[in-house]
Design an enzyme around this catalytic site. Structure first.
Site, PDB file in Angstrom:
ATOM      1  N   ASP A 143      -0.899  -5.329 -11.837  1.00  0.00           N
ATOM      2  CA  ASP A 143      -0.228  -5.137 -13.133  1.00  0.00           C
ATOM      3  C   ASP A 143      -0.744  -6.147 -14.157  1.00  0.00           C
ATOM      4  O   ASP A 143      -0.933  -5.831 -15.327  1.00  0.00           O
ATOM      5  CB  ASP A 143       1.292  -5.252 -12.956  1.00  0.00           C
ATOM      6  CG  ASP A 143       1.800  -4.283 -11.897  1.00  0.00           C
ATOM      7  OD1 ASP A 143       1.356  -3.124 -11.912  1.00  0.00           O
ATOM      8  OD2 ASP A 143       2.596  -4.694 -11.037  1.00  0.00           O
ATOM      9  N   ASN A 171       2.724   0.263  -0.721  1.00  0.00           N
ATOM     10  CA  ASN A 171       3.816   0.734  -1.574  1.00  0.00           C
ATOM     11  C   ASN A 171       4.880   1.483  -0.785  1.00  0.00           C
ATOM     12  O   ASN A 171       4.568   2.081   0.228  1.00  0.00           O
ATOM     13  CB  ASN A 171       3.248   1.666  -2.660  1.00  0.00           C
ATOM     14  CG  ASN A 171       2.758   0.870  -3.847  1.00  0.00           C
ATOM     15  OD1 ASN A 171       3.464  -0.014  -4.327  1.00  0.00           O
ATOM     16  ND2 ASN A 171       1.556   1.168  -4.320  1.00  0.00           N
ATOM     17  N   HIS A 204       6.951  -3.769  -9.029  1.00  0.00           N
ATOM     18  CA  HIS A 204       5.618  -3.170  -9.054  1.00  0.00           C
ATOM     19  C   HIS A 204       5.705  -1.644  -9.067  1.00  0.00           C
ATOM     20  O   HIS A 204       4.964  -0.966  -8.387  1.00  0.00           O
ATOM     21  CB  HIS A 204       4.827  -3.671  -7.840  1.00  0.00           C
ATOM     22  CG  HIS A 204       3.447  -3.106  -7.744  1.00  0.00           C
ATOM     23  ND1 HIS A 204       2.505  -3.248  -8.736  1.00  0.00           N
ATOM     24  CD2 HIS A 204       2.848  -2.363  -6.777  1.00  0.00           C
ATOM     25  CE1 HIS A 204       1.385  -2.631  -8.373  1.00  0.00           C
ATOM     26  NE2 HIS A 204       1.577  -2.078  -7.192  1.00  0.00           N
ATOM     27  N   GLY A 237      -9.211   1.446   5.007  1.00  0.00           N
ATOM     28  CA  GLY A 237      -8.764   2.380   3.980  1.00  0.00           C
ATOM     29  C   GLY A 237      -9.474   2.228   2.649  1.00  0.00           C
ATOM     30  O   GLY A 237     -10.393   1.421   2.489  1.00  0.00           O
TER      31      GLY A 237
HETATM   32  N1  APR Z   1      -1.550   0.159  11.006  1.00  0.00           N
HETATM   33  C1  APR Z   1      -2.677  -0.202  10.338  1.00  0.00           C
HETATM   34  N2  APR Z   1      -3.297   0.571   9.462  1.00  0.00           N
HETATM   35  C2  APR Z   1      -2.780   1.775   9.235  1.00  0.00           C
HETATM   36  C3  APR Z   1      -1.613   2.237   9.865  1.00  0.00           C
HETATM   37  C4  APR Z   1      -0.993   1.373  10.799  1.00  0.00           C
HETATM   38  N3  APR Z   1       0.108   1.713  11.464  1.00  0.00           N
HETATM   39  N4  APR Z   1      -1.355   3.483   9.412  1.00  0.00           N
HETATM   40  C5  APR Z   1      -2.313   3.785   8.546  1.00  0.00           C
HETATM   41  N5  APR Z   1      -3.186   2.759   8.438  1.00  0.00           N
HETATM   42  C6  APR Z   1      -4.414   2.673   7.671  1.00  0.00           C
HETATM   43  C7  APR Z   1      -5.152   3.982   7.592  1.00  0.00           C
HETATM   44  O1  APR Z   1      -5.841   4.260   8.796  1.00  0.00           O
HETATM   45  C8  APR Z   1      -6.087   3.745   6.431  1.00  0.00           C
HETATM   46  O2  APR Z   1      -7.316   3.191   6.844  1.00  0.00           O
HETATM   47  O3  APR Z   1      -4.171   2.305   6.335  1.00  0.00           O
HETATM   48  C9  APR Z   1      -5.313   2.705   5.590  1.00  0.00           C
HETATM   49  C10 APR Z   1      -4.807   3.280   4.287  1.00  0.00           C
HETATM   50  O4  APR Z   1      -5.904   3.668   3.564  1.00  0.00           O
HETATM   51  P1  APR Z   1      -5.879   4.921   2.593  1.00  0.00           P
HETATM   52  O5  APR Z   1      -5.227   6.071   3.276  1.00  0.00           O
HETATM   53  O6  APR Z   1      -7.241   5.079   2.057  1.00  0.00           O
HETATM   54  O7  APR Z   1      -4.853   4.438   1.455  1.00  0.00           O
HETATM   55  P2  APR Z   1      -5.082   3.387   0.258  1.00  0.00           P
HETATM   56  O8  APR Z   1      -5.463   4.122  -0.957  1.00  0.00           O
HETATM   57  O9  APR Z   1      -5.953   2.293   0.744  1.00  0.00           O
HETATM   58  O10 APR Z   1      -3.593   2.861   0.027  1.00  0.00           O
HETATM   59  C11 APR Z   1      -2.899   2.156   1.024  1.00  0.00           C
HETATM   60  O11 APR Z   1      -1.672   0.739  -0.502  1.00  0.00           O
HETATM   61  O12 APR Z   1      -1.347   0.707  -2.823  1.00  0.00           O
HETATM   62  C12 APR Z   1      -0.871   1.108  -1.597  1.00  0.00           C
HETATM   63  O13 APR Z   1       0.217   3.128  -2.254  1.00  0.00           O
HETATM   64  C13 APR Z   1      -0.831   2.615  -1.495  1.00  0.00           C
HETATM   65  O14 APR Z   1       0.683   2.434   0.281  1.00  0.00           O
HETATM   66  C14 APR Z   1      -0.636   2.757  -0.030  1.00  0.00           C
HETATM   67  C15 APR Z   1      -1.542   1.682   0.534  1.00  0.00           C
END
Ligand code: APR
Length: 315
Positions: A152, A121, A179, A13
């Site tokens: 933070d 989050n 947070h 992600g």
């Molecule tokens: N298991 C593992 N990874 C997962 C799952 C799962 N069941 N579901 C989704 N993902 C992965 C997605 O495939 C993606 O690669 O989690 C990653 C999330 O990445 P983004 O969508 O780019 O989100 P990001 O900006 O990295 O934020 C992720 O962190 O700060 C918090 O609020 C934010 O909750 C969010 C998380």
């Protein structure tokens, strides 16, 4: 030992990729395990060409979650759905809560002694969910489960450093509580060097730190929430966990952990990190009257966030 396995869950992600890159540069990591439901073979192949000692392996899909976690010393979790404009962190709740539940169950089976750092989050709620799931599995150790609130602190250091014209790296400031929004309590009265100003200036900076995530969501205009700064903060926190595991003394970070310091059963305060995770909770810093009021506002909100997690895990 100088020799640790770190797993990133959600490694493909927006946070996960730069976080993995930063961890690939940490000399204490020998085994870097990248788990996601998409893209991890590619991310792992790419990172594996970097000339640092850790072995990088990609794991993809729920079937490989267990193998990715097996024997991990530290697990960092940014898996989930990020915020879009108009969404609060709590809107993410149902999806992300389910992800945390599944990963926690697998941690209980595959690396019950790991130090677990949750970035997903709403952190205020996801940490209590993980605690309940680990408890049900009989492996919960409150010294080993953390919500990453390092961003933070990082933001407060950046804002204060730039405002005072000093190197942000030289700024010390406890940020306590939770947070999200009003639960974030930057203790500006204890910053070093001291951030001075009239009450309006202090309040403006306090609110900026509390709402800094929203500042990024707005600026990204639909492209997600903080990723690069969160990855930096996550890597710094994981690095501190590893230093503690490796026997380094006086490793202190603020983190959201189970706590008896306030009425909220999870609360972020400065912690000394060591071989078993939390070695000592340094407790509440000295608060002035304004900060005491912020604390009064934070506690009921935190208690609600925590209860929501407990209810989710036990539903
Ligand atoms: N298991 C593992 N990874 C997962 C799952 C799962 N069941 N579901 C989704 N993902 C992965 C997605 O495939 C993606 O690669 O989690 C990653 C999330 O990445 P983004 O969508 O780019 O989100 P990001 O900006 O990295 O934020 C992720 O962190 O700060 C918090 O609020 C934010 O909750 C969010 C998380």
């Amino acid at each position: 030992q100088n020799n640790y396995k770190v797993t990133v869950c959600g490694a493909a992600g927006g946070i996960g990729q730069p976080l993995s890159l930063l961890l690939k540069q940490n000399p204490l990591v020998t085994d870097l395990s990248l788990y996601d439901i998409v893209h991890t073979p590619g991310v792992a192949a790419d990172l594996s060409h970097i000339d640092t000692k850790s072995k990088t392996t990609g794991f993809i899909g729920a079937d490989q979650l267990g193998d990715s976690l097996k024997g991990s010393d530290v697990v960092v979790i940014p898996a989930g759905v990020p915020r879009k404009p108009g969404m609060t962190r709590d809107d993410l709740f149902n999806v992300n809560a389910g992800i945390i539940k599944d990963i926690s169950n697998s941690i209980a089976k595959n690396c019950p002694k790991a130090l677990v750092a949750i970035i997903t989050n709403p952190v205020n709620t996801c940490v209590p969910i993980a605690a309940e799931i680990l408890k049900k599995a009989g492996v919960y150790d409150p010294k080993r489960l953390f919500g990453v609130s390092t961003l933070d602190v990082v933001r407060a250091r950046a804002f204060i450093g730039h405002a005072l014209g000093v190197d942000p790296q030289s700024v010390q400031i406890p940020v306590i509580g939770g947070h999200s929004g009003v639960t974030i309590l930057p203790v500006l009265s204890q910053s070093q060097p001291l951030f001075k100003g009239d009450q309006a200036t202090i309040e403006k900076l306090t609110v900026r730190i509390q709402e800094a995530g929203t500042e990024v969501v707005k600026a990204k205009a639909g492209a997600g929430s903080a990723t690069l700064s969160m990855a930096y903060a996550g890597a710094r926190f994981a690095g501190s966990l590893l230093k503690g595991l490796n026997g380094e003394k006086n490793v202190v970070e603020c983190s959201y952990v189970q706590s008896k310091i306030t009425e909220a059963t999870f609360f972020s305060t400065p912690l000394v990190l060591g071989k078993s995770g939390v070695e000592e909770n340094l407790g509440l810093p000295k608060l002035n009257d304004y900060e005491k009021k912020l604390l009064e506002a934070a506690i009921p909100e935190l208690k609600k966030n925590i209860q929501k997690g407990i209810d989710f895990a036990n539903a």
